[in-house]
Structure formats: C-alpha cells, structure tokens
Scaffold this active site. Sequence first.
Site, PDB file in Angstrom:
ATOM      1  N   GLU A  87      -8.837   9.151  37.571  1.00 51.72           N
ATOM      2  CA  GLU A  87      -9.334   8.574  38.837  1.00 51.72           C
ATOM      3  C   GLU A  87      -8.200   8.474  39.849  1.00 51.72           C
ATOM      4  O   GLU A  87      -7.078   8.139  39.474  1.00 51.72           O
ATOM      5  CB  GLU A  87      -9.891   7.149  38.596  1.00 51.72           C
ATOM      6  CG  GLU A  87     -11.120   7.124  37.739  1.00 51.72           C
ATOM      7  CD  GLU A  87     -11.569   5.702  37.394  1.00 51.72           C
ATOM      8  OE1 GLU A  87     -11.083   4.745  38.029  1.00 51.72           O
ATOM      9  OE2 GLU A  87     -12.397   5.561  36.484  1.00 51.72           O
ATOM     10  N   ASP A 114     -19.405   5.924  36.022  1.00 49.71           N
ATOM     11  CA  ASP A 114     -18.717   5.093  37.015  1.00 49.71           C
ATOM     12  C   ASP A 114     -17.208   5.151  36.823  1.00 49.71           C
ATOM     13  O   ASP A 114     -16.459   4.668  37.663  1.00 49.71           O
ATOM     14  CB  ASP A 114     -19.210   3.638  36.880  1.00 49.71           C
ATOM     15  CG  ASP A 114     -18.601   2.697  37.907  1.00 49.71           C
ATOM     16  OD1 ASP A 114     -18.645   3.030  39.111  1.00 49.71           O
ATOM     17  OD2 ASP A 114     -18.079   1.627  37.521  1.00 49.71           O
ATOM     18  N   THR A 160     -19.523   3.018  31.834  1.00 51.79           N
ATOM     19  CA  THR A 160     -18.933   2.079  32.798  1.00 51.79           C
ATOM     20  C   THR A 160     -17.650   1.470  32.222  1.00 51.79           C
ATOM     21  O   THR A 160     -17.158   0.482  32.751  1.00 51.79           O
ATOM     22  CB  THR A 160     -19.907   0.908  33.107  1.00 51.79           C
ATOM     23  OG1 THR A 160     -20.350   0.343  31.868  1.00 51.79           O
ATOM     24  CG2 THR A 160     -21.078   1.363  33.938  1.00 51.79           C
ATOM     25  N   ALA A 161     -17.145   2.049  31.116  1.00 46.43           N
ATOM     26  CA  ALA A 161     -15.985   1.444  30.440  1.00 46.43           C
ATOM     27  C   ALA A 161     -14.683   2.074  30.953  1.00 46.43           C
ATOM     28  O   ALA A 161     -14.071   1.557  31.894  1.00 46.43           O
ATOM     29  CB  ALA A 161     -16.141   1.596  28.939  1.00 46.43           C
ATOM     30  N   ARG A 162     -14.301   3.182  30.375  1.00 41.92           N
ATOM     31  CA  ARG A 162     -13.132   3.927  30.837  1.00 41.92           C
ATOM     32  C   ARG A 162     -13.373   5.414  30.579  1.00 41.92           C
ATOM     33  O   ARG A 162     -13.939   5.792  29.543  1.00 41.92           O
ATOM     34  CB  ARG A 162     -11.865   3.496  30.071  1.00 41.92           C
ATOM     35  CG  ARG A 162     -11.283   2.155  30.476  1.00 41.92           C
ATOM     36  CD  ARG A 162     -10.641   2.189  31.878  1.00 41.92           C
ATOM     37  NE  ARG A 162     -10.007   0.920  32.232  1.00 41.92           N
ATOM     38  CZ  ARG A 162     -10.618  -0.069  32.893  1.00 41.92           C
ATOM     39  NH1 ARG A 162     -11.873   0.055  33.282  1.00 41.92           N
ATOM     40  NH2 ARG A 162      -9.951  -1.180  33.181  1.00 41.92           N
ATOM     41  N   HIS A 208     -16.103   3.924  40.293  1.00 42.36           N
ATOM     42  CA  HIS A 208     -15.561   2.738  39.607  1.00 42.36           C
ATOM     43  C   HIS A 208     -15.896   1.446  40.374  1.00 42.36           C
ATOM     44  O   HIS A 208     -14.999   0.715  40.798  1.00 42.36           O
ATOM     45  CB  HIS A 208     -14.043   2.878  39.419  1.00 42.36           C
ATOM     46  CG  HIS A 208     -13.505   1.998  38.321  1.00 42.36           C
ATOM     47  ND1 HIS A 208     -12.475   2.379  37.488  1.00 42.36           N
ATOM     48  CD2 HIS A 208     -13.840   0.743  37.920  1.00 42.36           C
ATOM     49  CE1 HIS A 208     -12.208   1.399  36.641  1.00 42.36           C
ATOM     50  NE2 HIS A 208     -13.037   0.395  36.885  1.00 42.36           N
ATOM     51  N   ILE A 209     -17.208   1.200  40.521  1.00 36.88           N
ATOM     52  CA  ILE A 209     -17.648  -0.007  41.245  1.00 36.88           C
ATOM     53  C   ILE A 209     -18.297  -1.028  40.313  1.00 36.88           C
ATOM     54  O   ILE A 209     -18.989  -1.932  40.782  1.00 36.88           O
ATOM     55  CB  ILE A 209     -18.638   0.342  42.380  1.00 36.88           C
ATOM     56  CG1 ILE A 209     -19.879   1.066  41.827  1.00 36.88           C
ATOM     57  CG2 ILE A 209     -17.961   1.141  43.475  1.00 36.88           C
ATOM     58  CD1 ILE A 209     -21.083   0.997  42.752  1.00 36.88           C
ATOM     59  N   GLY A 210     -18.065  -0.891  38.995  1.00 37.04           N
ATOM     60  CA  GLY A 210     -18.719  -1.791  38.033  1.00 37.04           C
ATOM     61  C   GLY A 210     -18.636  -3.256  38.434  1.00 37.04           C
ATOM     62  O   GLY A 210     -19.627  -3.981  38.406  1.00 37.04           O
ATOM     63  N   SER A 211     -17.456  -3.710  38.808  1.00 38.11           N
ATOM     64  CA  SER A 211     -17.289  -5.141  39.106  1.00 38.11           C
ATOM     65  C   SER A 211     -17.317  -5.425  40.606  1.00 38.11           C
ATOM     66  O   SER A 211     -17.003  -6.545  41.027  1.00 38.11           O
ATOM     67  CB  SER A 211     -15.967  -5.635  38.517  1.00 38.11           C
ATOM     68  OG  SER A 211     -14.879  -5.018  39.181  1.00 38.11           O
TER      69      SER A 211
HETATM   70  C1  8YV Z   1     -12.040  -3.531  38.035  1.00 40.30           C
HETATM   71  C2  8YV Z   1     -12.410  -2.818  35.589  1.00 40.30           C
HETATM   72  O1  8YV Z   1     -12.553  -3.112  39.229  1.00 40.30           O
HETATM   73  O2  8YV Z   1     -11.895  -5.075  35.099  1.00 40.30           O
HETATM   74  C3  8YV Z   1     -11.830  -3.902  34.744  1.00 40.30           C
HETATM   75  O3  8YV Z   1     -11.294  -3.560  33.666  1.00 40.30           O
HETATM   76  O4  8YV Z   1     -12.464  -1.730  35.178  1.00 40.30           O
HETATM   77  C4  8YV Z   1     -12.952  -3.035  36.959  1.00 40.30           C
HETATM   78  O5  8YV Z   1     -14.052  -3.841  36.861  1.00 40.30           O
HETATM   79  C5  8YV Z   1     -10.616  -3.137  37.981  1.00 40.30           C
HETATM   80  O6  8YV Z   1     -10.097  -2.988  36.733  1.00 40.30           O
HETATM   81  C6  8YV Z   1      -9.782  -4.099  38.783  1.00 40.30           C
HETATM   82  O7  8YV Z   1      -8.444  -4.017  38.460  1.00 40.30           O
END
Ligand code: 8YV
Length: 321
Positions: free
Chosen positions: A269, A264, A238-240, A287-290
């Site tokens: 991407e 994720d 879930t990082a990069r 990429h829905i982590g946040s």
């Molecule tokens: C965000 C993320 O959706 O905060 C981060 O680094 O990877 C994600 O949670 C995204 O980056 C929003 O710009």
Amino acid sequence: MMNKPVILVGRRLPAAVEKRLQRDYAPRLNTDDEIYSADQLVEFAAGAAAIIPCHTERLSADVIARLPDSVRAICSFSVGYDHIDLGAAKARGIIVTNTPDVLSNATAEVAMLLMLAAARRAHEGARMLRTDTWGDWSATGQLGIEVTGKRLGIIGMGRVGQVMARRARGFDMQIHYHNRRRIDADLEAGATFHADLDAMLPLCDFLSIHCPATPDTTGLLNAERIARLPDGAVVVNTARGAVVDDDALIAALQSGKLFAAGLDVFNGEPHIDPRYRELDNTFLLPHIGSATRETRDAMGFRALDNLDAIMTGRQPRDRLT
Ligand code: 8YV
C-alpha cells in the site's frame, strides 16, 4: 513546573486528539502529514519520551535500535502492530501499546460492505452509471450471488471477527471459523470451530480474513488453500495484505475459480498490484476499515490513555511489550 514530555506524532490525528495532546504534552505534530522515513523518525524522536505512530511508520529493528534513550514508549494509533518490531522494542525496554476494541465495529462494517459489494457486482454496476454505459435493464444481466443464508468462513475470530460473525448472522449466514484456539461458547454463538483451516475452506461460500499479519500468517491464503474453496467463492480481506498471496488470488479471480474479492488492504500500500484494478470482479477500497469519525477519535483517545498510563507509572491497558 515540570516541562511537559515531548511526544513525536507520526501522522496528523483527529483534531480532538491533537488538542488533548497539546493540553497534556509537548507534541511534535506532523502538520504536513507526510510519511516519515526511517532517518526522519530517528531524527525527530530526539528528546521525545514517546512516539505515536500509525501503521504507515515502520518501526523496524534497525529504527528501534537507533532511537534515542529518551523514548520509553511507542503507543500505536492502530490495532495492528506488524509495523513495529516488538522483540527489538522489548530488548530496549520500550513499552509498546495498540488500540484494540474501538475499531471492531467500523472494520466489520467495511468487511460487510466488501462482502455485499463483491457478491452483487457493485463495482461494475456503479461504473456503468458513472460512464453512462448502462445499456438497458435486463432479466439476465448483472447477476450476482446471494449472501443471505450462505456459509461464511472467518479466519481469525478475535474482536473484529466476532463482530463480523454477529453482523453476518443478520443475513442468516452460517458461521464457520478458524482461530489459534477455540473461543468460549457464549462468544461462539453457534459458530463452528475448525482447528484445521484446510478442513474449513471447502465449506466457505464466503471467506473473510480477520487475523493479524505475523510470520505465521504471511501468504496464508495461497494457491493450495484457494483451490480448496468451493468454485465461485468470494474472498474478503480487511486485515492485512500480507495474509494473501496476490499471484494466487489474482489467478483465481482471472480464471473464475473465485466469483469475486472485496479488498480493503493490500501488499505494498498504497501502490497495489495493478492487476487488481484490471479485474471487474474485484471491489477495492483504500484501507478505510477504521475510517469513521467516531472510531478515529476513539483510537486516538485509546492511544492517549495508554500514553498517560505509561507517563504516570501505571500499567497501560493495551500493553504489547
Ligand atoms: C488503521 C488498521 O487505519 O488499526 C489498524 O491496524 O489497519 C487501520 O484500522 C491504521 O492502522 C491506523 O494506523
């Protein structure tokens, strides 16, 4: 009355965040929500005091060098800052901030989701129901592997990694971690620190990546390191995407060296390596982590708190440069 400072906003932000921006500043909102090119970023920044980018806006050394002198701050709507050349910003005296803390719970939730879904073959099961190909219940079909009581290795024991460890303890998992430095014993909460990542890998039934993408971590999970994992391990990211060598991960998923992966985040991407789609033992999210209502509001407000501090000559809480 003084004119409100102009703020270039990279993407559409939650309504409450845009409302606060409109109250306090003269925001240049991206109403179409299309990703700005390097040239557009430079052009639209004319006269702006600050930029609020997401991770989708690449503020490379070249873009930063071309920004107008009016730009004093880049307050990113993200915890990650691999999309911003910090050295270039510092050289121009531009203050850069990010949004740590507020997305740790949401991101760890997605890491748990990926871990459970990958271990229990959720992708295959869900597809059977959606395509009406569920033959019949069987005592030997659709067998996954149990998460409860297994060993979880965490790469990057920062804020998100620590929440992940806490959630995983609810599943009686034994926590191992690799970090640049050992964290305090009270934060460790019984987790075992490994200064040497290679020594930790053979102990990981599950491996979850939570470190930032930096030149040091690019391609960190490569073929040699995957070979050190126990046969049938599960990898979660879930990082990069940059932290993973896609060729190596895909080969290990194809050969069965790894049982599954839950991902994720990806290189390139939103155009991911198509081989991930062809594999049944991947559980993939965009990429829905946040991406919860609560967290995206909190990220926006945190970015604006940083912006307010800079614009009023105070020290921003999350200063990176
Ligand atoms: C965000 C993320 O959706 O905060 C981060 O680094 O990877 C994600 O949670 C995204 O980056 C929003 O710009």
